[in-house]
Design a protein around this motif. Structure first.
Motif, PDB file in Angstrom:
ATOM      1  N   ALA A 128       7.368   3.574  14.855  1.00 33.27           N
ATOM      2  CA  ALA A 128       6.943   4.527  15.893  1.00 33.27           C
ATOM      3  C   ALA A 128       6.707   5.913  15.312  1.00 33.27           C
ATOM      4  CB  ALA A 128       7.985   4.591  17.001  1.00 33.27           C
ATOM      5  N   LYS A 129       7.277   6.190  14.141  1.00 37.34           N
ATOM      6  CA  LYS A 129       7.123   7.518  13.526  1.00 37.34           C
ATOM      7  C   LYS A 129       6.199   7.448  12.325  1.00 37.34           C
ATOM      8  CE  LYS A 129      11.507   9.509  14.966  1.00 37.34           C
ATOM      9  NZ  LYS A 129      12.857   9.852  14.545  1.00 37.34           N
ATOM     10  N   GLY A 130       5.270   8.399  12.250  1.00 42.73           N
ATOM     11  CA  GLY A 130       4.367   8.416  11.123  1.00 42.73           C
ATOM     12  C   GLY A 130       3.069   9.103  11.487  1.00 42.73           C
TER      13      GLY A 130
ATOM     14  N   THR B 235       0.813  -1.218   0.000  1.00 44.60           N
ATOM     15  CA  THR B 235       0.000   0.000   0.000  1.00 44.60           C
ATOM     16  C   THR B 235       0.847   1.269   0.000  1.00 44.60           C
ATOM     17  OG1 THR B 235      -1.745   1.186   1.169  1.00 44.60           O
ATOM     18  CG2 THR B 235      -0.155   0.044   2.534  1.00 44.60           C
ATOM     19  N   GLN B 236       0.275   2.314  -0.558  1.00 46.59           N
ATOM     20  CA  GLN B 236       0.942   3.625  -0.536  1.00 46.59           C
ATOM     21  C   GLN B 236       0.345   4.515   0.551  1.00 46.59           C
ATOM     22  OE1 GLN B 236       3.709   4.161  -2.378  1.00 46.59           O
ATOM     23  NE2 GLN B 236       3.341   2.011  -2.880  1.00 46.59           N
ATOM     24  N   ASN B 237      -0.738   4.013   1.193  1.00 45.24           N
ATOM     25  CA  ASN B 237      -1.377   4.812   2.249  1.00 45.24           C
ATOM     26  C   ASN B 237      -0.428   4.912   3.453  1.00 45.24           C
ATOM     27  OD1 ASN B 237      -2.899   5.558   4.579  1.00 45.24           O
ATOM     28  ND2 ASN B 237      -4.784   4.954   3.528  1.00 45.24           N
ATOM     29  N   PRO B 238       0.007   6.123   3.816  1.00 38.79           N
ATOM     30  CA  PRO B 238       1.017   6.262   4.875  1.00 38.79           C
ATOM     31  C   PRO B 238       0.549   5.741   6.236  1.00 38.79           C
ATOM     32  CG  PRO B 238       0.119   8.416   4.248  1.00 38.79           C
ATOM     33  CD  PRO B 238      -0.414   7.428   3.265  1.00 38.79           C
ATOM     34  N   ILE B 239      -0.760   5.828   6.499  1.00 34.78           N
ATOM     35  CA  ILE B 239      -1.272   5.354   7.796  1.00 34.78           C
ATOM     36  C   ILE B 239      -1.172   3.822   7.860  1.00 34.78           C
ATOM     37  CG2 ILE B 239      -3.353   5.173   9.261  1.00 34.78           C
ATOM     38  CD1 ILE B 239      -4.190   7.931   8.110  1.00 34.78           C
ATOM     39  N   VAL B 240      -1.657   3.170   6.798  1.00 36.07           N
ATOM     40  CA  VAL B 240      -1.609   1.701   6.750  1.00 36.07           C
ATOM     41  C   VAL B 240      -0.156   1.243   6.765  1.00 36.07           C
ATOM     42  CG1 VAL B 240      -2.314  -0.359   5.459  1.00 36.07           C
ATOM     43  CG2 VAL B 240      -3.777   1.666   5.445  1.00 36.07           C
ATOM     44  N   ARG B 241       0.663   1.961   6.013  1.00 32.83           N
ATOM     45  CA  ARG B 241       2.094   1.627   5.920  1.00 32.83           C
ATOM     46  C   ARG B 241       2.746   1.647   7.320  1.00 32.83           C
ATOM     47  NH1 ARG B 241       4.014  -0.462   2.313  1.00 32.83           N
ATOM     48  NH2 ARG B 241       6.106  -0.970   2.953  1.00 32.83           N
ATOM     49  N   GLN B 242       2.470   2.712   8.060  1.00 35.83           N
ATOM     50  CA  GLN B 242       3.070   2.818   9.398  1.00 35.83           C
ATOM     51  C   GLN B 242       2.595   1.663  10.286  1.00 35.83           C
ATOM     52  OE1 GLN B 242       2.041   6.204  11.874  1.00 35.83           O
ATOM     53  NE2 GLN B 242       3.441   5.533  13.483  1.00 35.83           N
ATOM     54  N   PHE B 243       1.293   1.323  10.189  1.00 34.17           N
ATOM     55  CA  PHE B 243       0.746   0.270  11.058  1.00 34.17           C
ATOM     56  C   PHE B 243       1.366  -1.083  10.728  1.00 34.17           C
ATOM     57  CE2 PHE B 243      -2.194  -2.948  12.479  1.00 34.17           C
ATOM     58  CZ  PHE B 243      -2.436  -2.529  13.784  1.00 34.17           C
TER      59      PHE B 243
END
Lengths: 251, 256
Positions: A241-243, A228-236
């Motif tokens: 810890a950063k995002g 995925t390119q979605n930054p929220i999903v990516r961070q999860f």
């Protein structure tokens, strides 16, 4: 088979769900991921009518459960099996009585037939011969497997798993994952799992949806979610810890 | 001033909401008693829990209450030479008031708290949700058998407490205070009417309903883990005590 349409839910002025839309097809294994306290369990409890939405609809096979009579709701619930996070075994009963509880309540099977069915289900989850133990004599992993045996005793069409691998060691977590896959392959059940264990999610899911800030922000196959390119999903999914999530209000 | 009024209004509406929820739970539990499946096994188990397990504490309470009542009445009545009426006072006090009220309070502390703790634990560990997901109505399964047990067992326990109290009073009067056995027995039953006994038994049945429904209510709506279960247990005992004491006066004033 299951549709959640625009589900809103608040508790004491805190809005937990802000318009959840999700569809689970027949025979599909859907996994919903999300951070702790984001409303995953609340979402799951809406499907069984354990919690009612402030707004929105829950459809089971096209039928809005809010418009069902008590009797109809009871019949719908018989199609479900649910594995709770803490297994929720009845501690006043033995393992055998727990697994056979639904059969005793809803079927006219004899005691002997129920005993056989209980043995068969316990065998299936890899715990033969523990019928006479009490829940407080079981380890966490055993409790989950007994909970699963109880959930499948009535041979349901839909299985709901609430954090099935949380609190288990990696080997026991994988045993549970294998059992979930087996339920789908053997019984062709439709299932919804909520978890934040990504290894488990990738292994058991046909599709994964992410719940964030009260909404499903992305749905896709495990491969699509991994890329995925979605930054929220990516961070999860990367567990960073950063995002954007750690800058938001949900976690 | 406005803030004080708002606070009072808030408390009052909370009280009304609680009374409403309690009444709804009671109504659903009553319907559950008369709707199939009839849960005889569960009801008998609860009768054992509420009744048989409260037996020793009830009998001891009844016996010593009768004994101390005889002692105190004798001391007072001796001042105007009415010692022969001790048996009458003990019998009337036990059957009309002390038997049902003390049994109610004892069972509220023992069984009411236990019901609230058990159901509270079931609530916070999702066992009540598990019942619902298994298409079993938790009120019919958990509350109705307990309500029936309270309704049946409290009158029985009260009858036994009355017998123990009257016997205790007799033993103290005859063997310690030197009363004449025959006169004491005659005085005990001369003024005791069936209505005295019925009124006490009727009160006990009402207290049985209060104890079990309040215990179930507090446990059923417990939240917040172990702390919540503790709060529910204490709350059940306090609420049962208050309702027993208040309803005791109302029933006596209105009917007896």
């Amino acid at each position: 088979m299951i549709q959640l349409i625009d589900i809103h839910k608040s508790f004491r002025n805190k809005q937990v769900l802000k318009g959840v839309n999700l569809e689970i097809k027949r025979g599909e294994s859907m996994v919903v991921i999300g951070g702790s306290g984001c409303g995953k369990s609340v979402l799951m409890k809406h499907i069984m009518g354990l919690i009612w939405p402030d707004r929105g609809r829950v459809l089971i096979e096209g039928r809005d459960i809010a418009s069902c009579s008590r009797w109809e709701l009871k019949e719908i619930r018989k199609k479900f099996g649910m594995l709770f996070q803490g297994a929720a075994l009845f501690d006043s009963m033995t393992v055998g009585q727990n697994v056979g509880f639904g059969l005793k309540e809803h079927t006219s099977l004899s005691k002997e037939e129920i005993r056989k069915r209980v043995q068969e289900k316990l065998q299936m989850v890899g715990l033969p011969g523990i019928e006479d133990l009490r829940p407080d004599e079981l380890s966490g992993g055993m409790k989950k497997r007994v909970g699963l045996a109880r959930a499948i005793a009535m041979e349901p069409e839909i299985l709901l798993y609430d954090e099935p691998t949380t609190g288990l060691d990696p080997i026991m977590a994988d045993v549970i994952n294998e059992l979930i896959i087996r339920m789908k392959e053997v019984y062709k059940v439709t299932s919804l799992t909520i978890t934040h264990d990504m290894k488990s999610a990738y292994k058991i899911a046909d599709r994964i949806g992410m719940l964030y800030d009260g909404r499903i922000i992305e749905v896709g196959t495990p491969e699509e979610i991994q890329n995925t390119q979605n930054p929220i999903v990516r961070q999860f999914i990367t567990g960073s810890a950063k995002g954007p999530i750690t800058e938001g209000a949900c976690l | 001033m406005r803030k004080i009024l708002e606070k009072i209004g808030e408390q009052f509406s909370r009280l009304l909401a609680e009374a409403g929820r309690l009444s709804i739970l009671f109504g659903q539990a009553v319907v559950g008693i008369f709707s199939p499946p009839f849960r005889l096994e569960e009801s008998l188990l609860q009768m054992e829990e509420v009744g048989v397990h409260s037996l020793s504490v009830t009998l001891i309470t009844g016996a010593f209450t009768g004994m101390v009542l005889a002692l105190q009445t004798y001391i007072g009545f001796k001042r105007f030479n009415a010692e022969s009426l001790v048996g009458t006072v003990v019998a009337l006090s036990m059957t009309r008031e002390l038997g049902p009220v003390l049994t109610g309070l004892v069972v509220a502390a023992r069984a009411g708290s236990s019901i609230a703790a058990e159901l509270g634990t079931m609530r916070v560990t999702e066992q009540i949700d598990a019942l619902t997901t298994m298409a079993v109505n938790p009120i019919e399964y958990l509350v109705s058998p307990r309500l029936l047990a309270g309704l049946v067992m409290l009158p029985l326990l009260t009858a036994l407490a009355n017998i123990m109290g009257i016997t205790g009073g007799y033993l103290v009067s005859v063997y310690i205070l030197g009363a004449n056995s025959l006169v004491y027995i005659r005085r005990t039953f001369d003024y005791l009417t069936y209505q005295d006994i019925y009124s006490g038994i009727f009160k006990a049945a009402v207290f049985g309903v209060i104890i079990t429904v309040v215990g179930c209510y507090k446990g059923f709506y417990a939240e917040g883990g172990a702390h919540g279960v503790g709060r529910a247990t204490t709350g059940a005992v306090v609420m049962s005590y208050m309702l027993i004491i208040i309803s005791n006066y109302i029933i006596t004033a209105l009917f007896f």
